[in-house]
Enzyme design. Sequence first.
Site, PDB file in Angstrom:
ATOM      1  N   ASP A  31       0.673  -1.361   0.127  1.00 13.87           N
ATOM      2  CA  ASP A  31      -0.049   0.061   0.018  1.00 13.87           C
ATOM      3  C   ASP A  31       0.754   1.210   0.073  1.00 13.87           C
ATOM      4  OD1 ASP A  31      -2.036  -1.738   0.084  1.00 13.87           O
ATOM      5  OD2 ASP A  31      -2.761  -1.078   1.981  1.00 13.87           O
ATOM      6  N   TYR A  34       2.039   2.278  -3.342  1.00 13.31           N
ATOM      7  CA  TYR A  34       0.858   2.802  -4.196  1.00 13.31           C
ATOM      8  C   TYR A  34       0.420   4.343  -3.683  1.00 13.31           C
ATOM      9  CZ  TYR A  34      -3.995   3.350  -5.674  1.00 13.31           C
ATOM     10  OH  TYR A  34      -5.171   3.741  -6.309  1.00 13.31           O
ATOM     11  N   ASP A  35       0.626   4.302  -2.371  1.00 11.67           N
ATOM     12  CA  ASP A  35       0.508   5.885  -1.924  1.00 11.67           C
ATOM     13  C   ASP A  35       1.272   6.530  -2.559  1.00 11.67           C
ATOM     14  OD1 ASP A  35      -1.679   4.716  -0.619  1.00 11.67           O
ATOM     15  OD2 ASP A  35      -0.661   4.605   1.468  1.00 11.67           O
ATOM     16  N   SER A  80     -35.075  -7.167 -16.992  1.00 12.72           N
ATOM     17  CA  SER A  80     -35.109  -7.967 -15.890  1.00 12.72           C
ATOM     18  C   SER A  80     -35.012  -9.438 -16.120  1.00 12.72           C
ATOM     19  CB  SER A  80     -36.282  -7.669 -15.026  1.00 12.72           C
ATOM     20  OG  SER A  80     -37.439  -7.754 -15.407  1.00 12.72           O
ATOM     21  N   LEU A  81     -35.150 -10.241 -15.177  1.00 14.31           N
ATOM     22  CA  LEU A  81     -35.021 -11.696 -15.404  1.00 14.31           C
ATOM     23  C   LEU A  81     -36.365 -12.458 -14.758  1.00 14.31           C
ATOM     24  CD1 LEU A  81     -31.392 -12.303 -13.931  1.00 14.31           C
ATOM     25  CD2 LEU A  81     -32.232 -12.568 -16.257  1.00 14.31           C
ATOM     26  N   GLU A 111     -24.084 -18.146 -13.357  1.00 18.54           N
ATOM     27  CA  GLU A 111     -23.574 -16.995 -12.555  1.00 18.54           C
ATOM     28  C   GLU A 111     -24.182 -16.954 -10.992  1.00 18.54           C
ATOM     29  OE1 GLU A 111     -24.598 -13.425 -14.797  1.00 18.54           O
ATOM     30  OE2 GLU A 111     -23.432 -14.125 -16.444  1.00 18.54           O
ATOM     31  N   LYS A 113     -26.369 -14.856  -8.565  1.00 20.95           N
ATOM     32  CA  LYS A 113     -27.435 -13.566  -8.624  1.00 20.95           C
ATOM     33  C   LYS A 113     -27.112 -12.822  -7.456  1.00 20.95           C
ATOM     34  CE  LYS A 113     -31.979 -12.074  -9.645  1.00 20.95           C
ATOM     35  NZ  LYS A 113     -32.048 -11.129  -8.670  1.00 20.95           N
ATOM     36  N   ASP A 115     -27.213  -9.834  -5.012  1.00 16.86           N
ATOM     37  CA  ASP A 115     -28.608  -8.748  -4.515  1.00 16.86           C
ATOM     38  C   ASP A 115     -28.166  -7.405  -4.291  1.00 16.86           C
ATOM     39  OD1 ASP A 115     -30.976  -8.502  -3.697  1.00 16.86           O
ATOM     40  OD2 ASP A 115     -30.680  -9.638  -1.787  1.00 16.86           O
ATOM     41  N   ARG A 134     -30.856   1.115 -13.042  1.00 18.46           N
ATOM     42  CA  ARG A 134     -31.778   0.615 -14.225  1.00 18.46           C
ATOM     43  C   ARG A 134     -32.921   1.479 -14.325  1.00 18.46           C
ATOM     44  NH1 ARG A 134     -35.194  -3.660 -15.589  1.00 18.46           N
ATOM     45  NH2 ARG A 134     -36.281  -3.490 -13.787  1.00 18.46           N
ATOM     46  N   GLU A 171     -23.757  -5.326 -11.170  1.00 18.65           N
ATOM     47  CA  GLU A 171     -24.533  -5.180 -10.094  1.00 18.65           C
ATOM     48  C   GLU A 171     -23.696  -4.396  -8.833  1.00 18.65           C
ATOM     49  OE1 GLU A 171     -27.604  -6.569 -10.389  1.00 18.65           O
ATOM     50  OE2 GLU A 171     -28.443  -6.443  -8.493  1.00 18.65           O
ATOM     51  N   TYR A 221     -19.819  -5.648  -9.618  1.00 19.19           N
ATOM     52  CA  TYR A 221     -19.405  -6.889 -10.447  1.00 19.19           C
ATOM     53  C   TYR A 221     -20.270  -6.761 -11.690  1.00 19.19           C
ATOM     54  CZ  TYR A 221     -17.245  -9.027  -6.464  1.00 19.19           C
ATOM     55  OH  TYR A 221     -16.299  -9.570  -5.356  1.00 19.19           O
ATOM     56  N   LYS A 288     -27.625 -18.436 -18.362  1.00 19.92           N
ATOM     57  CA  LYS A 288     -27.810 -17.440 -19.588  1.00 19.92           C
ATOM     58  C   LYS A 288     -27.339 -18.492 -20.658  1.00 19.92           C
ATOM     59  CE  LYS A 288     -26.892 -13.275 -17.179  1.00 19.92           C
ATOM     60  NZ  LYS A 288     -25.995 -12.010 -17.126  1.00 19.92           N
ATOM     61  N   LYS A 312     -33.948 -18.979  -7.972  1.00 19.35           N
ATOM     62  CA  LYS A 312     -33.848 -18.150  -6.684  1.00 19.35           C
ATOM     63  C   LYS A 312     -33.637 -19.089  -5.737  1.00 19.35           C
ATOM     64  CE  LYS A 312     -35.093 -14.222  -6.266  1.00 19.35           C
ATOM     65  NZ  LYS A 312     -35.993 -12.848  -6.634  1.00 19.35           N
ATOM     66  N   CYS A 406     -35.063 -20.979  38.253  1.00 18.68           N
ATOM     67  CA  CYS A 406     -34.908 -22.055  36.993  1.00 18.68           C
ATOM     68  C   CYS A 406     -36.119 -22.740  36.693  1.00 18.68           C
ATOM     69  CB  CYS A 406     -33.513 -22.748  37.017  1.00 18.68           C
ATOM     70  SG  CYS A 406     -33.466 -24.068  35.954  1.00 18.68           S
ATOM     71  N   CYS A 409     -35.192 -26.666  37.575  1.00 19.68           N
ATOM     72  CA  CYS A 409     -34.934 -27.171  39.003  1.00 19.68           C
ATOM     73  C   CYS A 409     -35.138 -26.454  40.141  1.00 19.68           C
ATOM     74  CB  CYS A 409     -33.255 -27.634  38.943  1.00 19.68           C
ATOM     75  SG  CYS A 409     -32.496 -25.923  39.237  1.00 19.68           S
ATOM     76  N   CYS A 424     -28.556 -20.694  35.724  1.00 19.28           N
ATOM     77  CA  CYS A 424     -29.156 -21.116  36.687  1.00 19.28           C
ATOM     78  C   CYS A 424     -28.112 -21.658  37.754  1.00 19.28           C
ATOM     79  CB  CYS A 424     -29.807 -22.570  36.160  1.00 19.28           C
ATOM     80  SG  CYS A 424     -30.187 -23.813  37.460  1.00 19.28           S
ATOM     81  N   CYS A 430     -29.216 -29.521  38.763  1.00 17.98           N
ATOM     82  CA  CYS A 430     -30.300 -29.251  37.666  1.00 17.98           C
ATOM     83  C   CYS A 430     -30.365 -30.210  36.422  1.00 17.98           C
ATOM     84  CB  CYS A 430     -30.277 -27.873  37.251  1.00 17.98           C
ATOM     85  SG  CYS A 430     -31.192 -27.244  35.843  1.00 17.98           S
TER      86      CYS A 430
HETATM   87  C1  9MJ Z   1     -27.356 -10.579 -11.239  1.00 21.89           C
HETATM   88  N1  9MJ Z   1     -28.017  -9.705 -10.454  1.00 21.89           N
HETATM   89  O1  9MJ Z   1     -26.130 -10.998 -10.450  1.00 21.89           O
HETATM   90  C2  9MJ Z   1     -28.165 -10.609 -14.420  1.00 21.89           C
HETATM   91  N2  9MJ Z   1     -27.462 -10.626 -12.245  1.00 21.89           N
HETATM   92  O2  9MJ Z   1     -28.845 -10.525 -16.786  1.00 21.89           O
HETATM   93  C3  9MJ Z   1     -26.751 -11.416 -13.159  1.00 21.89           C
HETATM   94  N3  9MJ Z   1     -28.452 -10.118 -13.172  1.00 21.89           N
HETATM   95  C4  9MJ Z   1     -28.955  -9.965 -15.540  1.00 21.89           C
HETATM   96  N4  9MJ Z   1     -27.112 -11.310 -14.589  1.00 21.89           N
HETATM   97  C5  9MJ Z   1     -29.502  -9.777 -17.546  1.00 21.89           C
HETATM   98  N5  9MJ Z   1     -25.541 -12.168 -12.783  1.00 21.89           N
HETATM   99  C6  9MJ Z   1     -30.447  -8.942 -16.759  1.00 21.89           C
HETATM  100  C7  9MJ Z   1     -29.953  -9.289 -15.507  1.00 21.89           C
END
Ligand code: 9MJ
Length: 682
Positions: A31, A34-35, A80-81, A111, A113, A115, A134, A171, A221, A288, A312, A406, A409, A424, A430
């Site tokens: 580090d 880098y600094d 969306s999916l 992959e 998913k 959140d 989005r 995401e 990601y 996919k 899911k 207790c 007991c 206790c 007990c």
């Molecule tokens: C997520 N949420 O990780 C898609 N997603 O692909 C991944 N979402 C996605 N793919 C097409 N791994 C529409 C959404």
Amino acid sequence: MNIRQRIEKLRDQIRYHNYRYYVLDDPEIPDAEYDRLMRELQELEAGHPELVTPDSPTQRVGAQALEGFGEVRHEVPMLSLENAFSDEELAEFDRRVRERLEVDEVEYAAEPKLDGLAISLLYEEGVLVRGATRGDGATGEDVTRNVRTIHSVPLRLIGKGYPRRLEVRGEVIMPHEGFRKLNERVQAEGGKPFVNPRNAAAGSLRQLDPRITARRPLEMYCYGVGLVEGGRLPNRHSRILARLRDWGLRVYKGIETVRGLGGCIAYYEKMERVRNSLPFDIDGVVFKVDRLDQQQALGFVARAPRWAIARKFPAQEELTRVLDIDVQVGRTGAITPVARLEPVFVGGVTVTNATLHNEDEIRRKDVRIGDWVIVRRAGDVIPEIVRVVKERRPRNARRFVMPRKCPVCGSDIERVEGEAIARCSGGLYCPAQRKEAIKHFASRRAMDIEGLGDKLVEQLVDQELIHDVADLYRLDADTLAGLERMGQKSARNLIRALEASKHTSLERFLFALGIREVGEVTARALARAFGSSDGKGMSDSERARADIERLARASQEELEAIPDIGPVVADHIVRFFKQPHNREVIDKLLQAGITWPPQEQVAEQPLQGKTYVLTGTLSRMTRSEAKEKLQALGAKVSGSVSSKTTAVIAGEKAGSKLARAEKLGVPVLDEDDLVALLEQGA
Ligand code: 9MJ
């Protein structure tokens, strides 16, 4: 090299090291180095403001807050999916895909998913020009200044061959560790903590002041592309992702290509298993169709592609009601309040209880009987109450009151000042504590008595057939066969298992005794320190007795000199062996024929068998570092000087221990000697 060239060189170097650090998780330089690069660049830019460009690594965080976010129209809609909640629904998806493509098997990119929050990044000539949410898929919000603060988002792509205009999608998430720290900080500043990492990520990205976003531990990601102009990409989704990674974007490492439904299900099951060890939340996996020509042939329905599906995971959080709160008595008498819940399906099982840990926890979460609560069950972890939905609190909701006696007991419940846990005071009087102690003794990692399950232990104690663990070895097959859910055969098997358990190891035996704070690791350390390595002339049972005798006589100081054993554990051990009752039970166990083989010699270490005492202040390391290093070489480090001490290591301002060493004629070493000693093992 002129200034302009030097600046460009520094920027390239910093971009490369950002990539190593934030994308590959594999920094090449420390580090501090880098600094230094960053500071040199900042100084050069400060002296030459005309040379500052928006894609310079110094320009991540702008100043000033916005009034509001601008709108961004997505030239290629952000879809969306579709969701699948079961293997059947997934099979249905695969069947539709195969039928439309008229093929027998399809290759899918698999992959996790993530959140978080879906984000689009637009690169022109490799430079990040726009970041957008989005939104409704057609129009999102312009969060460029905020995404620029995320270190895993490159301000400029690295490498070659990227299209002139390239929209990358992915995401933005907040990893658990960062989430925890953020909430600690928010609470310390008197704010309201975020409910979960997803909300924290969304809230952080939607800050009008990018300086706030910059302080939030966000990561991005990438999992696909949108608009592509002025360049070509590979013809498979998986290869596109590989290119994105080459250009400096972060792509999850565990993305795989799998074949057919079987491959999808195997990937799903694998991710479900590893889900709780990932550093961030995932709520499922995404499959996919890998070939782009096949994706094109499949096309879209409404707002989702026909070539992808999200499988899911079962929800890990659900809403339910607290019907009552009562208490459980543990092996050490610890009283744990437990919420009895209206049964709810969460994390793949029906949950009816959730632990509330202790009184302080109940007060902190303000859980009352009758409340609506969010329960969480993650993996095989015990279900927990995440929070109360206060808006739904009924008028007659009642506070929990810790009982004074207790429930099992009738002994007093005591809570030591400064401790969170109420206990206790009945000890082994007990039945609840006795039952737990016996269950622990029999458990797989302790004496491993197969067939002695919890229900059986409860019957044996309730019917007063056993009082303590030693009584187990006096049971006979006829008595056992008369118990509920037992027959002649299982009774005989249990007797056999009891016999087999008599051949154990010292460390299992010590763990099985259930001494407070003595887990498997400590038990192993004790076994190494007190187990005899050979038993010349002694029978197995004589040697076992000698081992226990040595441990039972050990002083607080001797115990503390063992690696990993601190004053609290040492105190528990000393107290345990002072109790006549415990000694009697151990005697009975040994009489019943419990034995173990001689302790295996651990590979000879350079300082094996030596005991040092550290005193005074060291200048090159702390005392605890020195202690660890000595122990790693096999030495014991004790807190007090005796004639058995090998040497005292004295730093600055050494006091009474040094004097005592001199009085006893124990050698005294200085810090240089210590360093030399440690080098033996290096
Ligand atoms: C997520 N949420 O990780 C898609 N997603 O692909 C991944 N979402 C996605 N793919 C097409 N791994 C529409 C959404």
